[in-house]
Write an enzyme that holds these catalytic residues in place. Structure first.
Site, PDB file in Angstrom:
ATOM      1  N   GLU A 166      68.846  43.530   9.154  1.00 13.00           N
ATOM      2  CA  GLU A 166      67.551  43.382   9.816  1.00 13.00           C
ATOM      3  C   GLU A 166      67.565  43.849  11.274  1.00 13.00           C
ATOM      4  O   GLU A 166      67.371  43.055  12.204  1.00 13.00           O
ATOM      5  CB  GLU A 166      67.060  41.929   9.723  1.00 13.00           C
ATOM      6  CG  GLU A 166      66.904  41.476   8.278  1.00 13.00           C
ATOM      7  CD  GLU A 166      66.105  40.192   8.103  1.00 13.00           C
ATOM      8  OE1 GLU A 166      65.700  39.587   9.103  1.00 13.00           O
ATOM      9  OE2 GLU A 166      65.882  39.797   6.942  1.00 13.00           O
ATOM     10  N   GLU A 350      68.505  40.244   0.382  1.00 15.20           N
ATOM     11  CA  GLU A 350      68.092  38.871   0.710  1.00 15.20           C
ATOM     12  C   GLU A 350      66.752  38.592   0.069  1.00 15.20           C
ATOM     13  O   GLU A 350      65.824  39.407   0.164  1.00 15.20           O
ATOM     14  CB  GLU A 350      67.930  38.659   2.218  1.00 15.20           C
ATOM     15  CG  GLU A 350      69.198  38.361   2.950  1.00 15.20           C
ATOM     16  CD  GLU A 350      68.967  37.993   4.413  1.00 15.20           C
ATOM     17  OE1 GLU A 350      67.958  37.328   4.725  1.00 15.20           O
ATOM     18  OE2 GLU A 350      69.806  38.395   5.237  1.00 15.20           O
TER      19      GLU A 350
HETATM   20  C1  NOJ Z   1      66.799  36.874   7.529  1.00 17.29           C
HETATM   21  C2  NOJ Z   1      68.187  36.901   8.036  1.00 17.29           C
HETATM   22  O1  NOJ Z   1      68.918  38.025   7.698  1.00 17.29           O
HETATM   23  C3  NOJ Z   1      68.939  35.623   7.754  1.00 17.29           C
HETATM   24  O2  NOJ Z   1      69.917  35.527   8.725  1.00 17.29           O
HETATM   25  C4  NOJ Z   1      67.976  34.459   7.767  1.00 17.29           C
HETATM   26  O3  NOJ Z   1      68.623  33.231   7.697  1.00 17.29           O
HETATM   27  C5  NOJ Z   1      67.048  34.610   6.578  1.00 17.29           C
HETATM   28  N1  NOJ Z   1      66.414  35.908   6.608  1.00 17.29           N
HETATM   29  C6  NOJ Z   1      65.987  33.536   6.476  1.00 17.29           C
HETATM   30  O4  NOJ Z   1      65.173  33.557   7.596  1.00 17.29           O
END
Ligand code: NOJ
Length: 445
Positions: A166, A350
């Site tokens: 991200e 994710e």
């Molecule tokens: C995005 C991130 O990559 C991760 O670190 C985070 O905990 C999750 N999504 C949930 O917000």
């Protein structure tokens, strides 16, 4: 294929990140990261919580890998903490840092689980932030050196590499809104960070190719999923523009389409520090695109916004993050990427949800709402595959409840409950649901 069945070789996994689960932030020579500094600064995280201990995976990885083996996982996506390898971000390498990742990877491989390694999940060495952080070009070069070191040390064991997690959050939350480390609020710096993160990605891909290793390398961005609030032309355009900042600013250059000019035109005070040759480096071919996806939003036209759109309220039920539950959104986003970027190989790196999980008197965590969430999002994934998307795997966020950045430990994303008082792990009902999904290679109703 039906909406239930997945292809035979579909890769099922779970995901975490170093600062969110490891703890042991001062052990074995690890240096300080921007998240140590940020979380220890009063007022930056909920109740001043930090990742000092987190889920203590640094010491409990054997127990965690045993649970992963019970799940029947094909892959564990985790990240390397850069300051464990280079405490100062560059220069002197810390061998003890690699020892930990060797131990973890060896355990995984012995359990038949492929490591999927993210090189950067936001824990920049503080020393590099002190020299300018991502808005400074040399950070991208140091990242490539660190990446090359990781390929050299671990490349014979690791077949899946992810350069950045991200990058939009790293740039915009880190340097524009300041909600994340290093907590800077300066829009021009954020856009410099965007370009240098992209450059860092490209340099790392190049470094990987230089090794001649035969694994796969990709990146895990979180492109916005946006639908037009109505069919009116102006709303359709608004939704398209809403994809510029979080999607096209990253996917564009990676897939040789460059940066979205209309977006850059909207912010003339935020020029990108592009140098000759950069765009070619960023566009080095990747083997797969990772996709982090949680929610889809509805956008409508807004004349007063520099990009002429606004996000509108919607009717969907929400998770504990206040994110709308929009399973169709992942189908639409997968299809959009497939079309825009010429049918790339994709892994969902994710997806998951924070729910109000509690331990019941029977000692278990009955997270029926998470199971529903997963069923519906997985249906959309299966349908996207049926409709031609080259989706090869899914790593659920998250294996275990963990440190949710500025929200501390208040949001539980895990399919394993973490009792932070004593570090006890309790598989939630969704753990058993996911175990069945993996065993049957299908999403059960
Ligand atoms: C995005 C991130 O990559 C991760 O670190 C985070 O905990 C999750 N999504 C949930 O917000």
């Amino acid at each position: 294929m039906s909406g239930l069945q997945f292809p035979d070789d579909f890769l099922w996994g779970v995901a975490t990140a170093s600062y969110q689960v490891e703890g042991a932030t001062t052990e074995d020579g690890r240096g300080v990261s921007i998240w140590d500094t940020f979380s220890h600064t009063p007022g930056k995280t909920l109740h001043g919580q930090t990742g000092d201990v987190a889920c203590d995976q640094y010491h409990r990885y054997e127990e965690d890998v045993a649970l992963m083996r019970d799940l029947g996982l094909g892959a564990y996506r985790f990240s390397i903490a850069w300051p464990r390898i280079f405490p100062q971000g560059k220069g002197q390498r810390n061998p003890a840092g690699f020892d930990y990742y060797h131990r973890l990877i060896d355990k995984l491989l012995a359990a038949g689980i492929q490591p999927m390694v993210t090189l950067y999940h936001w824990d920049l060495p503080q020393a590099l932030q002190d020299e300018g952080g991502w808005p400074a070009r040399q950070t991208a070069e140091y990242f490539a050196d660190y990446a090359a070191e990781c390929f050299g040390e671990l490349g014979d064991k690791v077949k899946f590499w992810i350069t950045l997690n991200e990058p939009a959050c790293a740039a915009y939350l880190g340097y524009e809104t300041g909600l994340h480390a290093p907590g800077i609020q300066d829009m021009p710096q954020a856009y410099r960070a965007v370009h240098h993160l992209n450059l860092a990605h490209g340099l790392a891909v190049q470094a990987y190719r230089d090794t001649g290793q035969n694994g796969e390398i990709g990146i895990a961005p979180n492109p916005s999923a946006v639908r037009p609030a109505t069919r009116r032309e102006e709303d359709v355009l608004a939704a398209d523009r809403a994809r510029d900042k979080w999607a096209r600013m990253f996917l564009g250059p990676i897939f040789s389409k460059g940066y979205p000019q209309r977006h850059l035109d909207a912010y003339p005070d935020c020029p990108l520090p592009i140098e000759d040759g950069d765009m070619e480096i960023i566009a080095r071919k990747i083997d797969f695109l990772g996709l982090n996806m949680y929610t889809e939003e509805a956008a409508g036209h807004d004349e007063s916004h520099p990009e002429k759109y606004k996000i509108l309220p919607n009717y969907h039920p929400k998770t504990e993050m206040d994110w709308s539950i929009t399973p169709l959104g992942i189908y639409r986003l997968l299809k959009w990427i497939d079309k825009q970027y010429d049918h790339p190989t994709i892994y969902v790196t994710e997806n998951g949800c924070a729910m109000a999980d509690t331990l019941s008197p029977d000692g278990r965590c009955h997270d029926a709402d998470r199971i529903d969430f997963l069923k519906n999002y997985l249906r959309s994934c299966a349908e996207a595959i049926t409709d031609g998307v080259d989706l090869r795997g899914y790593t659920l966020w998250s294996f275990i409840d963990n440190f949710e950045w500025s929200l501390g430990y208040s949001k539980r994303f895990g399919i394993v409950y973490c009792d932070y008082v004593n570090q006890r792990r309790v598989p939630k009902d969704s753990f058993y649901y996911y175990r069945d999904v993996i065993a049957g290679n299908e999403r059960f109703d």
